[in-house]
Design a protein around this motif. Structure first.
Motif, PDB file in Angstrom:
ATOM      1  N   GLU A  72       0.848  -1.180   0.000  1.00 43.88           N
ATOM      2  CA  GLU A  72       0.000   0.000   0.000  1.00 43.88           C
ATOM      3  C   GLU A  72       0.892   1.241   0.000  1.00 43.88           C
ATOM      4  N   ILE A  73       0.603   2.156  -0.909  1.00 42.86           N
ATOM      5  CA  ILE A  73       1.397   3.368  -1.058  1.00 42.86           C
ATOM      6  C   ILE A  73       0.462   4.568  -1.151  1.00 42.86           C
ATOM      7  N   THR A  74       0.799   5.625  -0.439  1.00 41.78           N
ATOM      8  CA  THR A  74       0.085   6.894  -0.546  1.00 41.78           C
ATOM      9  C   THR A  74       0.952   7.879  -1.306  1.00 41.78           C
ATOM     10  N   VAL A  75       0.360   8.541  -2.307  1.00 43.60           N
ATOM     11  CA  VAL A  75       1.083   9.536  -3.094  1.00 43.60           C
ATOM     12  C   VAL A  75       0.434  10.898  -2.863  1.00 43.60           C
ATOM     13  N   VAL A 122       5.319   4.722   1.738  1.00 41.71           N
ATOM     14  CA  VAL A 122       5.140   3.279   1.583  1.00 41.71           C
ATOM     15  C   VAL A 122       4.801   2.601   2.914  1.00 41.71           C
ATOM     16  N   GLU A 123       3.950   1.578   2.827  1.00 44.50           N
ATOM     17  CA  GLU A 123       3.673   0.704   3.970  1.00 44.50           C
ATOM     18  C   GLU A 123       4.486  -0.574   3.795  1.00 44.50           C
ATOM     19  N   TYR A 124       5.003  -1.105   4.890  1.00 43.04           N
ATOM     20  CA  TYR A 124       5.796  -2.331   4.809  1.00 43.04           C
ATOM     21  C   TYR A 124       5.379  -3.292   5.914  1.00 43.04           C
ATOM     22  N   ARG A 125       5.700  -4.560   5.718  1.00 46.34           N
ATOM     23  CA  ARG A 125       5.368  -5.569   6.728  1.00 46.34           C
ATOM     24  C   ARG A 125       6.228  -5.376   7.971  1.00 46.34           C
ATOM     25  N   LEU A 126       5.639  -5.672   9.123  1.00 44.22           N
ATOM     26  CA  LEU A 126       6.295  -5.417  10.401  1.00 44.22           C
ATOM     27  C   LEU A 126       6.740  -6.700  11.089  1.00 44.22           C
ATOM     28  N   ALA A 127       7.829  -6.585  11.845  1.00 46.63           N
ATOM     29  CA  ALA A 127       8.306  -7.658  12.705  1.00 46.63           C
ATOM     30  C   ALA A 127       7.484  -7.623  14.011  1.00 46.63           C
ATOM     31  N   PRO A 128       7.414  -8.721  14.753  1.00 50.66           N
ATOM     32  CA  PRO A 128       8.135  -9.986  14.554  1.00 50.66           C
ATOM     33  C   PRO A 128       7.473 -10.949  13.583  1.00 50.66           C
ATOM     34  N   GLU A 129       6.220 -10.686  13.169  1.00 49.63           N
ATOM     35  CA  GLU A 129       5.566 -11.611  12.238  1.00 49.63           C
ATOM     36  C   GLU A 129       6.323 -11.704  10.920  1.00 49.63           C
ATOM     37  N   HIS A 130       6.920 -10.582  10.538  1.00 50.06           N
ATOM     38  CA  HIS A 130       7.634 -10.513   9.258  1.00 50.06           C
ATOM     39  C   HIS A 130       9.045  -9.997   9.508  1.00 50.06           C
ATOM     40  N   PRO A 131       9.967 -10.864   9.912  1.00 49.40           N
ATOM     41  CA  PRO A 131      11.341 -10.430  10.205  1.00 49.40           C
ATOM     42  C   PRO A 131      12.093 -10.102   8.920  1.00 49.40           C
ATOM     43  N   HIS A 132      13.330  -9.604   9.104  1.00 45.76           N
ATOM     44  CA  HIS A 132      14.197  -9.359   7.956  1.00 45.76           C
ATOM     45  C   HIS A 132      14.275 -10.612   7.107  1.00 45.76           C
ATOM     46  N   ALA A 134      11.869  -9.030   5.119  1.00 45.14           N
ATOM     47  CA  ALA A 134      10.578  -8.538   4.631  1.00 45.14           C
ATOM     48  C   ALA A 134      10.473  -7.012   4.631  1.00 45.14           C
ATOM     49  N   PRO A 135      10.776  -6.309   5.750  1.00 46.55           N
ATOM     50  CA  PRO A 135      10.574  -4.859   5.723  1.00 46.55           C
ATOM     51  C   PRO A 135      11.405  -4.132   4.670  1.00 46.55           C
ATOM     52  N   VAL A 136      12.691  -4.404   4.621  1.00 46.38           N
ATOM     53  CA  VAL A 136      13.540  -3.663   3.681  1.00 46.38           C
ATOM     54  C   VAL A 136      13.258  -4.071   2.239  1.00 46.38           C
ATOM     55  N   GLU A 137      12.913  -5.331   2.001  1.00 45.64           N
ATOM     56  CA  GLU A 137      12.580  -5.757   0.642  1.00 45.64           C
ATOM     57  C   GLU A 137      11.274  -5.112   0.186  1.00 45.64           C
ATOM     58  N   ASP A 138      10.302  -4.979   1.085  1.00 44.35           N
ATOM     59  CA  ASP A 138       9.074  -4.260   0.733  1.00 44.35           C
ATOM     60  C   ASP A 138       9.398  -2.830   0.317  1.00 44.35           C
ATOM     61  N   CYS A 139      10.221  -2.170   1.129  1.00 45.77           N
ATOM     62  CA  CYS A 139      10.552  -0.764   0.844  1.00 45.77           C
ATOM     63  C   CYS A 139      11.323  -0.627  -0.463  1.00 45.77           C
ATOM     64  N   TYR A 140      12.207  -1.560  -0.735  1.00 45.71           N
ATOM     65  CA  TYR A 140      12.958  -1.506  -1.992  1.00 45.71           C
ATOM     66  C   TYR A 140      12.036  -1.752  -3.185  1.00 45.71           C
ATOM     67  N   ALA A 141      11.135  -2.720  -3.062  1.00 44.66           N
ATOM     68  CA  ALA A 141      10.200  -2.996  -4.157  1.00 44.66           C
ATOM     69  C   ALA A 141       9.334  -1.779  -4.450  1.00 44.66           C
ATOM     70  N   GLY A 142       8.908  -1.084  -3.402  1.00 42.43           N
ATOM     71  CA  GLY A 142       8.117   0.121  -3.600  1.00 42.43           C
ATOM     72  C   GLY A 142       8.902   1.207  -4.309  1.00 42.43           C
TER      73      GLY A 142
END
Length: 325
Positions: A72-75, A122-132, A134-142
């Motif tokens: 999810e992204i807000t512009v 950008v919104e990214y997945r959060l730890a601990p459910e989504h550890p590394h 996931a967060p940085v890869e989400d941000c890079y993909a965005g």
């Protein structure tokens, strides 16, 4: 050895009593869901926050990393600006465990209005459910999606700054490393506001704020443990998760690094700037005397907060090639 803390500025120290509740629960897997819900309730959607400001707000769902959910992204775009304009690609904070992109809308709206830029949040997945990772890869993909769709968004793909505060600052530094190492988008800058970048918690500053301030040593440890899981405390930690782990800081976009003198991240952030300079890279470092973590958001009317905001905006004008108004 015991390290006495650098004192908070007397003008803002009383604010801590309102900011930090004495009965606030610790960050644990059991308390995190409630904390997320409480924070989400504090920040309404971007369209509500901007009100009648002369901007457009668009909500997008864009592809995440391969095999991962959409993002999810807000512009937020200025209404009356023609032609492709620079982009601020923002990553929110929250210690890797909590937070939501809507918490940064106020900061971004001010920059869109003042600089005439487009902000992508950008919104990214959060730890601990989504550890590394996931967060940085989400941000890079965005970021990759943003640059690939620059024409559609009215963005100049050659003038993109990645930015964020706290965990968002750490993820911004990680995204800059990924972009360099993968030959990805060519960023013109990285705006790192009190970034969370060192998982080792071995600096003097990391010991000075045990159970003290807006972001304590104990909470910081919980954030890193949540993000890193089994890798926590080992040599397996990735530099894209904890950028101080990077052995090579050459070839990075110019950095603006800001931190308070009275906070946990002071030393790791200062050392990051020093290491960039060692490679011949560009970094602008500001350590604000007596400031606690997140000071500009918690006490925005403090004279130091106002100066800090003016200073980072000046840097953005320079790296984005904008003429001061």
């Amino acid at each position: 050895m015991t390290y006495p803390p650098v004192p908070f500025d007397a003008e803002i120290e009383p604010a801590l009593a309102q900011i930090v509740s004495p009965d606030a629960p610790p960050f644990t897997p059991e308390t995190i869901p409630g904390m997320r819900a409480a924070m989400a309730a504090m920040f309404p959607p971007a369209a509500e926050q901007v009100g009648d400001a002369p901007v457009h707000v668009a909500e997008w769902k864009v592809p995440g990393p391969e095999g991962a959910p959409d993002l999810e992204i807000t512009v937020i775009s200025p209404r009356d600006v023609e032609g492709p304009v620079p982009c601020l690609y923002n990553i929110h904070g929250g210690g890797m465990m909590v937070g939501h992109r809507n918490m940064d809308v106020g900061r971004l709206l001010a920059l869109v209005l003042e600089l005439g830029v487009v902000a992508v949040n950008v919104e990214y997945r959060l730890a601990p459910e989504h550890p590394h990772p996931a967060p940085v890869e989400d941000c890079y993909a965005g970021l990759v999606w943003t640059v690939e769709h620059a024409a559609e968004l009215g963005i100049d793909p050659t003038r993109v700054v990645v930015m964020g505060g706290s965990a968002g600052g750490g993820l911004s530094a990680g995204v800059a490393l990924l972009a360099r190492d993968r030959g990805g988008p060519a960023l013109v800058g990285q705006l790192l506001l009190c970034p969370m970048i060192d998982d080792t918690n071995t600096t003097v500053a990391s010991h000075q704020y045990s159970n003290l301030g807006t972001w304590t040593r104990e909470t910081n440890l919980a954030g890193w443990q949540s993000l890193l899981g089994e890798d926590y405390g080992t040599d397996a930690v990735s530099p894209y998760a904890a950028p101080t782990r990077a052995t090579d800081l050459s070839g990075l976009p110019p950095a603006f690094i800001e931190v308070g003198s009275a906070e946990t991240f002071r030393d790791e952030d200062t050392q990051y700037a020093l290491r960039i300079w060692e490679t011949g890279g560009q970094a602008e470092l500001h350590v604000w005397s007596g400031a606690f973590h997140g000071f500009d958001m918690y006490v925005p009317e403090w004279h130091v907060s106002r100066i800090a905001i003016e200073t980072r905006t000046s840097w953005l004008r320079r790296v984005l090639g904008l003429v001061a108004g």
